[in-house]
Design an enzyme around this catalytic site. Structure first.
Site, PDB file in Angstrom:
ATOM      1  N   GLU A 256       3.996 -14.000  45.502  1.00 30.11           N
ATOM      2  CA  GLU A 256       3.740 -13.187  44.313  1.00 30.11           C
ATOM      3  C   GLU A 256       4.972 -13.322  43.410  1.00 30.11           C
ATOM      4  O   GLU A 256       6.096 -13.087  43.845  1.00 30.11           O
ATOM      5  CB  GLU A 256       3.474 -11.733  44.734  1.00 30.11           C
ATOM      6  CG  GLU A 256       2.947 -10.858  43.618  1.00 30.11           C
ATOM      7  CD  GLU A 256       4.034 -10.420  42.683  1.00 30.11           C
ATOM      8  OE1 GLU A 256       3.865 -10.621  41.463  1.00 30.11           O
ATOM      9  OE2 GLU A 256       5.054  -9.887  43.157  1.00 30.11           O
ATOM     10  N   SER A 257       4.755 -13.728  42.177  1.00 28.59           N
ATOM     11  CA  SER A 257       5.863 -14.154  41.325  1.00 28.59           C
ATOM     12  C   SER A 257       6.850 -13.050  40.965  1.00 28.59           C
ATOM     13  O   SER A 257       8.050 -13.298  40.874  1.00 28.59           O
ATOM     14  CB  SER A 257       5.343 -14.830  40.060  1.00 28.59           C
ATOM     15  OG  SER A 257       4.599 -13.937  39.282  1.00 28.59           O
TER      16      SER A 257
ATOM     17  N   CYS B  63      30.623 -16.705  44.030  1.00 27.61           N
ATOM     18  CA  CYS B  63      31.437 -17.459  44.980  1.00 27.61           C
ATOM     19  C   CYS B  63      32.018 -16.473  45.991  1.00 27.61           C
ATOM     20  O   CYS B  63      32.645 -15.480  45.599  1.00 27.61           O
ATOM     21  CB  CYS B  63      32.555 -18.196  44.258  1.00 27.61           C
ATOM     22  SG  CYS B  63      33.717 -19.012  45.390  1.00 27.61           S
TER      23      CYS B  63
ATOM     24  N   HIS C 296      26.894 -22.526  47.621  1.00 24.99           N
ATOM     25  CA  HIS C 296      25.693 -23.139  47.039  1.00 24.99           C
ATOM     26  C   HIS C 296      24.699 -23.561  48.124  1.00 24.99           C
ATOM     27  O   HIS C 296      23.496 -23.327  47.994  1.00 24.99           O
ATOM     28  CB  HIS C 296      26.056 -24.376  46.215  1.00 24.99           C
ATOM     29  CG  HIS C 296      27.054 -24.134  45.133  1.00 24.99           C
ATOM     30  ND1 HIS C 296      27.233 -22.931  44.486  1.00 24.99           N
ATOM     31  CD2 HIS C 296      27.926 -24.986  44.555  1.00 24.99           C
ATOM     32  CE1 HIS C 296      28.170 -23.048  43.570  1.00 24.99           C
ATOM     33  NE2 HIS C 296      28.610 -24.290  43.588  1.00 24.99           N
TER      34      HIS C 296
ATOM     35  N   ASP D 113      28.501 -18.209  39.981  1.00 21.84           N
ATOM     36  CA  ASP D 113      28.014 -19.584  40.089  1.00 21.84           C
ATOM     37  C   ASP D 113      26.622 -19.622  39.479  1.00 21.84           C
ATOM     38  O   ASP D 113      25.841 -18.678  39.642  1.00 21.84           O
ATOM     39  CB  ASP D 113      27.947 -20.025  41.557  1.00 21.84           C
ATOM     40  CG  ASP D 113      29.319 -20.279  42.157  1.00 21.84           C
ATOM     41  OD1 ASP D 113      30.177 -20.834  41.443  1.00 21.84           O
ATOM     42  OD2 ASP D 113      29.527 -19.934  43.324  1.00 21.84           O
TER      43      ASP D 113
END
Length: 158
Positions: free
Chosen positions: A79-80, A56, A97, A63
């Site tokens: 690419e992961s 936050c 958020h 968060d």
């Protein structure tokens, strides 16, 4: 012996197959992309990050969210390992958020230039109110199966 077709590709990737330190922040995190082996086919690729964390920007408290990223690739796939490191970079990043969710979606859309991309940020409550954030690039192609994100509407997320 035939040459591994991915060997040349690996030379251009910054993370895969290498020891990589976690980036300090999302802006400095390097995202890699690889060629889509099926650019002539519409299909959905999904990444789910069930333990996404940011900070936050006002209180400095952590968060937590479940992120679901769906995309219909065109020429590129993310690419992961680079995606995991990029998402990890938010752990010490102060942002609301809405900012985190939309920024991730925009960064991936800019990198991949997909036919379609959507991101859902299912944030756990702070102050008693969960904030869920959704962003997409446009309408999905007609011929793709776009499954439900699979995250429960807020009832303690269980």
């Amino acid at each position: 012996m035939s040459e591994n077709p991915h060997q040349n590709l690996a030379a251009h990737l910054r993370h895969l197959g290498r020891q990589t330190a976690a980036p300090a922040d999302p802006e400095s995190a390097a995202l890699d992309r690889v060629p889509n082996p099926h650019p002539d086919t519409d299909y959905v690729a999904r990444f789910t990050a069930p333990e996404f964390t940011s900070i936050c920007p006002v209180t400095g408290q952590p968060d937590f969210a479940i992120l679901v990223i769906d995309y219909v690739p065109d020429k590129w796939l993310v690419e992961s390992k680079s995606l995991k490191l990029y998402l990890h970079a938010f752990r010490n990043h102060g942002a609301f958020h809405e900012d985190c969710t939309v920024a991730i979606g925009k960064r991936l859309a800019g990198l991949l230039e997909p036919r379609y991309l959507r991101i859902g940020g299912y944030w756990y409550p702070r102050g008693g109110i969960p904030i869920d954030v959704f962003w997409q690039t446009g309408a999905p192609p007609e011929n793709v199966w776009l499954p439900d994100p699979g995250v429960q509407p807020y009832r303690a997320r269980y």
